[in-house]
Each structure stands twice: as C-alpha cells, then as structure tokens.
Design a protein around this motif. Sequence first.
Motif, mmCIF file in Angstrom:
data_model
loop_
_atom_site.group_PDB
_atom_site.id
_atom_site.type_symbol
_atom_site.label_atom_id
_atom_site.label_comp_id
_atom_site.label_asym_id
_atom_site.label_seq_id
_atom_site.Cartn_x
_atom_site.Cartn_y
_atom_site.Cartn_z
ATOM 1 N N ARG A 251 0.972 -1.071 0.131
ATOM 2 C CA ARG A 251 0.035 -0.080 -0.093
ATOM 3 C C ARG A 251 0.927 1.245 0.078
ATOM 4 O O ARG A 251 0.496 2.373 -0.600
ATOM 5 N N ALA A 252 2.101 1.182 0.583
ATOM 6 C CA ALA A 252 3.031 2.287 0.573
ATOM 7 C C ALA A 252 3.562 2.493 -0.678
ATOM 8 O O ALA A 252 3.417 3.559 -1.126
ATOM 9 N N ALA A 253 3.674 1.413 -1.469
ATOM 10 C CA ALA A 253 4.191 1.677 -2.980
ATOM 11 C C ALA A 253 2.941 2.264 -3.692
ATOM 12 O O ALA A 253 3.252 3.015 -4.723
ATOM 13 N N ASP A 254 1.966 1.931 -3.350
ATOM 14 C CA ASP A 254 0.641 2.414 -4.204
ATOM 15 C C ASP A 254 0.524 3.717 -3.960
ATOM 16 O O ASP A 254 0.188 4.474 -4.866
ATOM 17 N N ASP A 255 0.627 4.285 -2.719
ATOM 18 C CA ASP A 255 0.670 5.865 -2.209
ATOM 19 C C ASP A 255 1.693 6.446 -3.062
ATOM 20 O O ASP A 255 1.324 7.708 -3.380
ATOM 21 N N PHE A 256 2.768 5.786 -3.146
ATOM 22 C CA PHE A 256 3.866 6.647 -3.920
ATOM 23 C C PHE A 256 3.661 6.788 -5.362
ATOM 24 O O PHE A 256 3.623 7.926 -5.878
ATOM 25 N N ALA A 257 2.847 5.631 -5.808
ATOM 26 C CA ALA A 257 2.551 5.905 -7.213
ATOM 27 C C ALA A 257 1.470 6.858 -7.687
ATOM 28 O O ALA A 257 1.327 7.560 -8.633
ATOM 29 N N ARG A 258 0.343 6.918 -6.632
ATOM 30 C CA ARG A 258 -0.822 7.945 -6.574
ATOM 31 C C ARG A 258 -0.192 9.267 -6.605
ATOM 32 O O ARG A 258 -0.653 10.140 -7.160
ATOM 33 N N GLN A 259 0.838 9.641 -5.518
ATOM 34 C CA GLN A 259 1.365 10.905 -5.267
ATOM 35 C C GLN A 259 2.206 11.376 -6.672
ATOM 36 O O GLN A 259 1.919 12.355 -7.005
ATOM 37 N N HIS A 260 2.755 10.283 -7.346
ATOM 38 C CA HIS A 260 3.165 10.698 -8.716
ATOM 39 C C HIS A 260 2.359 11.199 -9.643
ATOM 40 O O HIS A 260 2.479 12.214 -10.178
ATOM 41 N N LEU A 261 1.310 10.636 -9.767
ATOM 42 C CA LEU A 261 0.129 11.051 -10.493
ATOM 43 C C LEU A 261 -0.437 12.249 -10.359
ATOM 44 O O LEU A 261 -0.773 13.125 -11.128
ATOM 45 N N LEU A 262 -0.699 12.514 -9.030
ATOM 46 C CA LEU A 262 -1.282 13.880 -8.558
ATOM 47 C C LEU A 262 -0.301 14.939 -8.811
ATOM 48 O O LEU A 262 -0.608 16.149 -8.701
#
Length: 267
Positions: free
Chosen positions: A202-213
């Motif tokens: 989930r931490a990796a997913d959060d990293f990916a989402r922040q990249h998108l934002l």
Amino acid sequence: MSSTQSLVALIKAELKSQGLSYAALAGELGLSESSVKRMLAPGGEMPLSRVDEICRVLKLEFAELAGRMAAQAPTQRVLSLEQEKAVVASPTLLLVAICCLSLWTLEDVLARYRLNEADAVAALVKLDRLGVIELRPGNRYKLKVAKTLRWRPQGPVMQFFRERVMADFFAGGFDGEGELLTLVHGEFGAGHARELAERLQRAADDFARQHLLDQKLPQADKRPYSVVIGLRSWVFEAFRDLERPGLGQRKGVATERVTRTPSARSR
C-alpha cells in the motif's frame, strides 16, 4: 487517458450525477463560468487547491476521488517472463519502458535523454506490441499495466537491477531532503509478515498515486525519486556462521528495507 484527464472526467461525471451545472460550480468557487469551462476542458490547468475546492462543493473527500481513479487504473501488476526478457534486452527499450511507467511523454523523454526520436518511437511501438502500452495517435499512449508494476523477483529486470543498478542506488548517502534508508530486524509470525507485506504494498501504491497527482506541478518543482521495498526471512551470512547448529533451520529474521532516494541525476 492521462491521470489529469481521468480526474477531470470523474469530476464531470459527478457534476452530472448531482445535477450541478458549470454555472452553479462557478458560483460556488467564485469564478466565471468561462473559467470553469476552460479548467475542465482538455488541456486545462487545475491546481490541487482547486481540486480540493471542487471536492468541497461536491461533498466528496479527495481520498474517495483518488480511490475511484485507482479503481479505473490497469490491474496487471506482473509481466510475463518473455515480456521482461524483451524489455531488458535493449537499454533503450528498458529506458523508454521505465519512462512510460512514470507517464512521461515522448517529448519529456527526448528532452531528458540523448535519444534519436526514431529510436524512441520504435521503442514505443515495441512496447505496444509487448502489451505494456497502447500506442495512440501522436505518439501518445495508455498504460496497459499497473503503475505499481512488480518486476519478477528472479526475473531478467531484477537481475539487471542486482548486477547493474543496486550498487549505484545504495552508494548514495540517503541524507538529502525527503530521503530515507532504514534497516529493521525482528521476529514474528508468518501471518504478521503477510500483513506487513500488504502494508508495504500500500505504501508503494501511495507513492504511485502521489506521482500521478504531482504531474501537473512545474518541472522545476519536481525531483525524480525511487523507492525500493524489500522484506524477506533472512540472516546475514556472517551471523549465520555463528548460529548454533539447528537454530538457523527453524528460525529466520525478517528484514525490512525501505529506501527512497532521488536518482543520481538529481544529486
């Protein structure tokens, strides 16, 4: 569809479902209707602060909107062995593939790297044939794999990382702004290890989402970061040699390694 376009499409759909017109939204935001139309048009600019204001009007939490975006994202998280072999066989193809996973445009790639445009386009065509992206007119593309794609643990790409990249990555001091290197040892049940692995994912997913934002931020305000997350039942070889007979076969030490550092180019 880019992440920004996806976000705008979700906002438009929610406005329609709530029966809110552009004029009504403009009134709530203190803007002109024409400003709202430009903001929600293809290529329009929308700062994150404005997204928060729109969420307030729509009575939505931003996390809910981000969750809907994530639900629409591709779900394929692993490439086949053949796909990985093809990607890692060419340095140019591997570079373009990683840039695509970071949602760079062709123009971004050519501006950063000394690549011939024809070679870069050929790499995009190859990635399309491999099923990594869906190539579209104007050399635009849509990812057909998850942003948090997981390379095969013993596959060609991770082997390339171990042989060619890992030493360079860990050579950094990890003492810059936003950087972290930590090594934690412990013993716990296998069930808890699985739970921890899920939280790390989930931490990796959060990293990916922040990249998108953060894609709409000016380039000068962004730095390239990479995250490596490792969790395994392991004892350092030098320590294993000191273990009493039989103990090493029954117990292991789970090790968490979470690192975040800009690439060598940003140091």
